[in-house]
Design an enzyme around this catalytic site. Structure first.
Site, short mmCIF file in Angstrom:
data_model
loop_
_atom_site.label_atom_id
_atom_site.label_comp_id
_atom_site.label_asym_id
_atom_site.label_seq_id
_atom_site.Cartn_x
_atom_site.Cartn_y
_atom_site.Cartn_z
CE LYS A 44 34.15 54.67 75.52
NZ LYS A 44 34.36 54.09 74.22
CE LYS A 102 36.40 54.46 66.79
NZ LYS A 102 35.91 55.83 66.89
CE LYS A 145 34.01 61.08 72.39
NZ LYS A 145 34.28 60.51 71.13
#
Ligand code: ATP
Ligand code: LTN
Length: 340
Positions: A198, A201, A116
């Protein structure tokens, strides 16, 4: 109503981006399956969501959308505690206490933080760094026995167990050591455009995922566009055929057909057949979910009633555990409860 003689299950999802098929397969599907066996607490992790920049209006909409989708996917609000993390101030308080029992070295190893920080290079805030401690607080605040999550959360669960063990060893048995529940299939669904990363969303490229609220035409288009592997046989071989294996896995998780049956049914067929059939299966699965979602979102009254009940239930349980922790640490008991 909740049944307190059952072991406790807690899980949550952060209301960032669009809730999508991998969140259903990796998390919500297991919540639905386990809801009868456990006393379940399903949380909307809004405090976690603000570790990346959120527009207030979008966040508010997402919060209601996610709660409505939990229910539309099959979580029974009469049987489970559905609540919002920020409605229970104990999460933030316990997170602070746990911060003081967590080493920076442990947080430095967290792979989600590394990923992140790369994705949000302009906003590497302290919350993003201590996110796993807040997640540990979410779980330990209720003495959860079981935490169903996708594979990407495994490391955070291990940290939670380490923190709980550390505190128990230092102060006596205070916390239940939670078990992760990571299903054998569907714990790591991959992106439709890049089967090596992966499905996520908050991906900027919406073609990477199937949103639970995507229109049928959009779903068909996204599956048709999905990348495939070289060769033409439809076989589940994640090492050599990551893209096709991912599509087979999604089909297996959504329809319940075994992987072997899927392979058999597609013998001699082309990748395109699998894609179109899969799109149709997903559209059929999502149709009642979207219908129920639209009913719930017409007016938020029903959702607010559910959340109010959830807040009361969650607060009650959290306060008991927090009081024990405050006392254990050596704080003066809350003065409003002291007889003078
Ligand atoms: P974001 O992109 O906003 O970080 P995300 O899609 O990674 O979100 P989370 O909110 O981190 O989703 O995860 C919600 C739940 O869904 C977690 O239990 C997580 O493990 C699971 N999950 C997320 N992505 C996948 C995936 N690709 N496959 C299976 N499970 C997943
Ligand atoms: N970090 C989780 C969401 C989450 C969670 C939790 C999951 C926050 N607190 C407690 C299980 C238990 C994620 O999926 N990103």
């Amino acid at each position: 109503m909740t049944n307190n003689s059952k072991p406790l299950l807690l899980s949550g999802i952060q209301p960032s981006g669009n809730l999508m098929i991998a969140n259903y397969i990796g998390a919500i599907r297991n919540w639905v399956d386990l809801q009868n066996q456990y006393n379940c607490y399903f949380m909307l992790a809004d405090l976690h969501a603000i570790t990346v920049t959120q527009e207030p209006q979008d966040l508010l909409k997402n919060c209601y959308d996610f709660i409505a989708l939990y229910i539309a996917c099959g979580i029974n609000p009469d049987q489970n505690t559905i609540f919002v993390q920020s409605h229970v101030s104990g999460h933030a308080e316990l997170a602070w206490l746990l911060n003081c029992y967590t080493q920076m070295g442990e947080l430095n190893r967290m792979t989600q933080f590394k990923d992140k920080s790369q994705k949000h290079a302009k906003n590497i805030n302290v919350g993003l760094y201590s996110y796993p401690v807040l997640m540990a607080a979410d779980i330990l605040l209720y003495n959860a026995d079981l935490v169903p999550v996708g594979h990407d959360q495994k490391q955070h669960l291990e940290l939670t167990r380490d923190i709980a063990n550390r505190i128990n060893n230092r102060h006596g048995e205070l916390f239940t050591i939670p078990e992760p529940y990571i299903a054998k299939s569907g714990a790591r669904i991959m992106s439709l455009q890049d089967p090596n990363s992966k499905m996520s969303k908050s991906d900027k490229n919406v073609n990477n995922y199937i949103g639970l609220l995507d229109d049928p035409k959009v779903i068909m288009k996204k599956f048709k566009k999905a990348v495939t592997d070289s060769g033409d046989t439809i076989r589940y071989e994640p090492e050599t055929k990551p893209a096709i294996s991912n599509l087979i896995e999604i089909r297996h998780c959504v329809t319940g057909e075994s992987i072997a049956d899927i392979e058999k049914n597609y013998e001699g067929k082309m990748y395109g057949h699998l894609k179109i059939d899969l799109a149709e299966a997903v559209i059929e699965f999502l149709q009642p979910v979207q219908e129920r979602f639209n009913q719930l979102r017409q007016d938020n009254t029903e959702l607010n009633i559910i959340l109010k009940r959830g807040q009361e239930e969650a607060n009650k349980r959290a306060e008991t555990i927090l009081n024990k922790m405050r006392q254990t640490i050596g704080f003066i008991p809350n003065i409003k409860n002291v007889c003078l």
